[in-house]
Design an enzyme around this catalytic site. Sequence first.
Site, PDB file in Angstrom:
ATOM      1  N   HIS A 217      12.535  26.125 -10.370  1.00 56.80           N
ATOM      2  CA  HIS A 217      12.937  24.799 -10.894  1.00 56.80           C
ATOM      3  C   HIS A 217      11.735  23.884 -11.101  1.00 56.80           C
ATOM      4  CE1 HIS A 217      17.055  25.890  -9.538  1.00 56.80           C
ATOM      5  NE2 HIS A 217      16.402  26.399  -8.517  1.00 56.80           N
TER       6      HIS A 217
ATOM      7  N   LYS B  91     -10.968  13.474 -23.753  1.00 56.21           N
ATOM      8  CA  LYS B  91      -9.928  14.503 -23.783  1.00 56.21           C
ATOM      9  C   LYS B  91     -10.414  15.898 -24.119  1.00 56.21           C
ATOM     10  CE  LYS B  91      -5.797  14.058 -24.274  1.00 56.21           C
ATOM     11  NZ  LYS B  91      -4.492  14.090 -24.924  1.00 56.21           N
TER      12      LYS B  91
ATOM     13  N   GLU C  14      -0.876  25.630 -27.112  1.00 55.30           N
ATOM     14  CA  GLU C  14       0.144  24.809 -27.792  1.00 55.30           C
ATOM     15  C   GLU C  14       0.533  25.431 -29.140  1.00 55.30           C
ATOM     16  OE1 GLU C  14      -0.348  20.200 -26.775  1.00 55.30           O
ATOM     17  OE2 GLU C  14      -2.203  21.125 -27.427  1.00 55.30           O
TER      18      GLU C  14
ATOM     19  N   SER D  23     -10.381  15.273 -28.836  1.00 54.59           N
ATOM     20  CA  SER D  23      -9.521  14.337 -29.560  1.00 54.59           C
ATOM     21  C   SER D  23     -10.402  13.537 -30.516  1.00 54.59           C
ATOM     22  CB  SER D  23      -8.843  13.404 -28.549  1.00 54.59           C
ATOM     23  OG  SER D  23      -8.600  12.146 -29.131  1.00 54.59           O
TER      24      SER D  23
END
Length: 466
Positions: free
Chosen positions: A158, A285, A292, A279
């Site tokens: 979970h 970043k 992804e 980024s």
Amino acid sequence: MALPEAWSDRFEQGLNPAIERFNASIGFDINLLQEDLDGSVAHARMLGACGVITLKEASELEAGLESIRAEAASGAFRPVIADEDVHFAVERRLISLLGPIGKKLHTGRSRNDQVGCDLRLWLRRRMDELDLEIHRLQISLLIQAENHHDTLIPGYTHLQRAQPICLAHHLIAYIEMLERDKKRFVDVKRRVNISPLGSAALAGTSVPIDRLHTARTLGFENIYRNSLDAVSDRDFAVEFAAAASLVMVHLSRLAEEVILWSSDEFSFVQLTDRCATGSSLMPQKKNPDVPELVRGKCGRVFGHLQGLLTMIKGLPLAYNKDFQEDKEALFDTVATLKASLEAMSILMEEGLEFSIDRLAAAVESDFSNATDVADYLVAKGIPFREAYQIVGGVVKRCIDEGILLRNLSIENWQQINPLFSEDIFEKLAPKQVVASRISEGGTGFERVHEQLRHWKSQLNETKKMS
Ligand code: ARG
């Protein structure tokens, strides 16, 4: 406007140019060129062997087809929209190279069995390449697993901390999934590898051909028993797309974990510069674009599976032009899967550094050893459900006091239950918690070593075979 040569005198007018473009598949089915040539060579040889054409004609056809292959390699073979598809493009070029003999190639054959044959040959080859890519990813995972045979990581259910596990155990779970994927492809390939050739348009042919001859030349395991089924079966395409979708599911789950692990919240891995991007706005970043994108690419692969099912479901027997739509779906499925497998292998090979200190701290800082306290009491004769209740109370008390189980003193433990003695502290240590999971397939170190040994020899074996 010139009339298409391949059509009979029944036609008086050429196609509307927009319809010609709409109808043409040459823009993408040129991908099948090698397979179309292979199929045609096999067909020509068979026509020669069966005496339908002379052996001399057969070898002239074969030589003509091979010169088209050479023209394609040099870039000189350039089909146009008016060719409609790869099959017509090759036939027309053959006729322009050989003259009247070229017109004999299509004897006893239709584009309907031809396209089915090409597609199967193409998919068979691509499946062999995919098998190698899956194998590469398994090896990359195995190397990471071997490097981390004694690194611990929180195990989750979970997405809540559950029990600590061996990082190698976690990575090997993906090797298992990929092994099932390889086996599924092997199974699908058995149904891809059946020859429709010789079924002609739908009903077979009056030309005395030998279907087994072409099947043997092309390495098919068998021939379709029913000509209607042969030219209208695209089950193999659906099966392949389904098997490919499952591989993407596995890649996506791994990708999702890497994305989570690389976030500040987890910080279990650092992405190396080789596989991370920056980024355009935020200089601090480092983004996990690779996993992804793999996760995102599932959409198109699942979409192709859905597209194929929908394309086929209402089609009366036998061939329908709708089938032309199967190609781009399969081409893109294969290209996407191959690129995703390669990217995930590179990510495993050089894109990740596990943060050992952070992982060690993570497994020390929670209640994921609570089951072990219950098991401790069970070993001393307390029924599990009763032990479970007792430990639940202890955890609650610790949470209220802002401490962990290991911060309780021996006096505290003995007040809770006199069965606790000094050895409870050893039992609470994450290494001991992991080591104790000795059941078959468990995360205990010995069991993980067994798995590592198994995969090392298994993956070496299959490599030797391929
Ligand atoms: N381009 C066609 C396809 O991809 C080849 C078969 C055409 N057959 C026909 N009867 N129109 O399916």
